[in-house]
Enzyme design. Structure first.
Site, mmCIF file in Angstrom:
data_model
loop_
_atom_site.group_PDB
_atom_site.id
_atom_site.type_symbol
_atom_site.label_atom_id
_atom_site.label_comp_id
_atom_site.label_asym_id
_atom_site.label_seq_id
_atom_site.Cartn_x
_atom_site.Cartn_y
_atom_site.Cartn_z
ATOM 1 N N ASP A 84 70.521 78.439 10.115
ATOM 2 C CA ASP A 84 70.437 79.263 8.913
ATOM 3 C C ASP A 84 71.655 80.171 8.800
ATOM 4 O O ASP A 84 72.047 80.838 9.759
ATOM 5 C CB ASP A 84 69.180 80.128 8.948
ATOM 6 C CG ASP A 84 67.905 79.311 8.825
ATOM 7 O OD1 ASP A 84 68.002 78.128 8.447
ATOM 8 O OD2 ASP A 84 66.827 79.856 9.102
ATOM 9 N N GLY B 183 72.853 67.920 13.163
ATOM 10 C CA GLY B 183 73.921 68.725 13.731
ATOM 11 C C GLY B 183 75.222 67.970 13.909
ATOM 12 O O GLY B 183 76.293 68.570 13.933
ATOM 13 N N ASP C 296 61.665 70.111 5.458
ATOM 14 C CA ASP C 296 62.049 70.795 6.694
ATOM 15 C C ASP C 296 61.008 70.450 7.742
ATOM 16 O O ASP C 296 59.822 70.730 7.564
ATOM 17 C CB ASP C 296 62.088 72.305 6.450
ATOM 18 C CG ASP C 296 62.712 73.071 7.602
ATOM 19 O OD1 ASP C 296 62.648 72.572 8.735
ATOM 20 O OD2 ASP C 296 63.246 74.162 7.360
#
Length: 266
Positions: free
Chosen positions: A86, A65, A25
């Site tokens: 999330d 995305g 991440d």
């Protein structure tokens, strides 16, 4: 950011530790030059690990995305990549992530998957039907099935959803093609999602996003079969054959629920 400029060193350490799965991440790493360059270096390190040990390290990254923001190249680098924010244990959050994830459907392939975030089945905030619909759609879109509930406190209803054999079989189908929405949502919140399978059948989810029970029809030509084709239908939650249908399949679906079937052409 802690691994930035140390990717190969860290990959070698994870290899030495016997790590099987790593989530990378960037956590603000987007401020660094080309976050994808860091992921590529990790991939090189994990490839070296496999050459040395014969063992794979599953590489999960965050986040992508859309094909334009992440590029179709991601499927040659990572095994799975987050496609959205999330997830929360609410119906609206699950539907939002499902919609965003659908934009990356063409990028997924066997061994490389879009990740709309972990499952919320068994968490407070979802009804039983919402949990069942959530799990159904995650299998249709070939999402990684990462349980986000407490395994220690799991109840029988949650366990029955997460281990439903004919539903999970859709996720594991060897064709490795992600399913997608094949009819637009309408004023009642009705949608049809479909995923082609390796034996020529199609997994179909009749999804009711709306607030009232509604009748949903899946025309066979919309799910990849010939118009007017005949097919047998099997309910994957009930594990029951529903018979032979021609041209389409129709079912009544309760609010925030799904009818999940396998359509096998004759």
């Amino acid at each position: 950011p802690g691994s930035y400029n140390h990717e190969l060193q860290d990959a070698a350490t994870y290899c030495e530790w016997g790590i099987d799965y790593l989530k990378i991440d960037h956590c603000g790493g987007s401020t660094h030059k080309q976050v994808n360059a860091s992921w590529v270096l990790f991939k090189q390190g994990f490839d070296k690990c496999k050459q040395q040990t014969g063992r794979n390290i599953v590489m999960s990254v965050e986040s992508c995305g859309s094909p334009t923001s992440c590029g179709t190249w991601i499927a040659d680098v990572a095994n799975l990549w987050r496609t959205c924010g999330d997830i929360q244990s609410t119906w609206n959050s699950i539907m939002r992530n499902l919609d965003i994830n659908n934009g990356m459907a063409s990028v997924a392939k066997p061994g490389h998957y879009n990740d709309p975030d972990m499952l919320q089945v068994g968490n407070a905030g979802l009804s039983l039907s919402e949990a069942r619909a959530h799990f159904s759609l995650w299998n249709i879109v070939m999402a990684p099935l990462l349980a986000g509930n407490s395994i220690i406190d799991i109840d029988n209803e949650t366990l029955s959803i997460l281990t439903a054999p004919e539903v999970v079989a859709i996720n594991k189908d060897s064709l490795g093609k992600q399913g997608s929405r094949v009819t637009p949502s309408n004023s009642t919140g009705s949608e049809v999602w479909a995923r082609p399978l390796s034996d020529g059948s199609v997994a179909v989810a009749l999804l009711n996003r709306g607030a009232e029970e509604t009748t949903i029809t899946a025309p066979f030509q919309n799910i990849g079969l010939k118009e007017g084709a005949s097919a047998t239908i099997r309910d994957l939650w009930q594990r029951a054959d529903l018979g032979q249908f021609t041209g389409s399949f129709t079912a009544k679906v309760a609010t925030h629920d799904v009818s999940l079937v396998r359509v096998t052409p004759k």
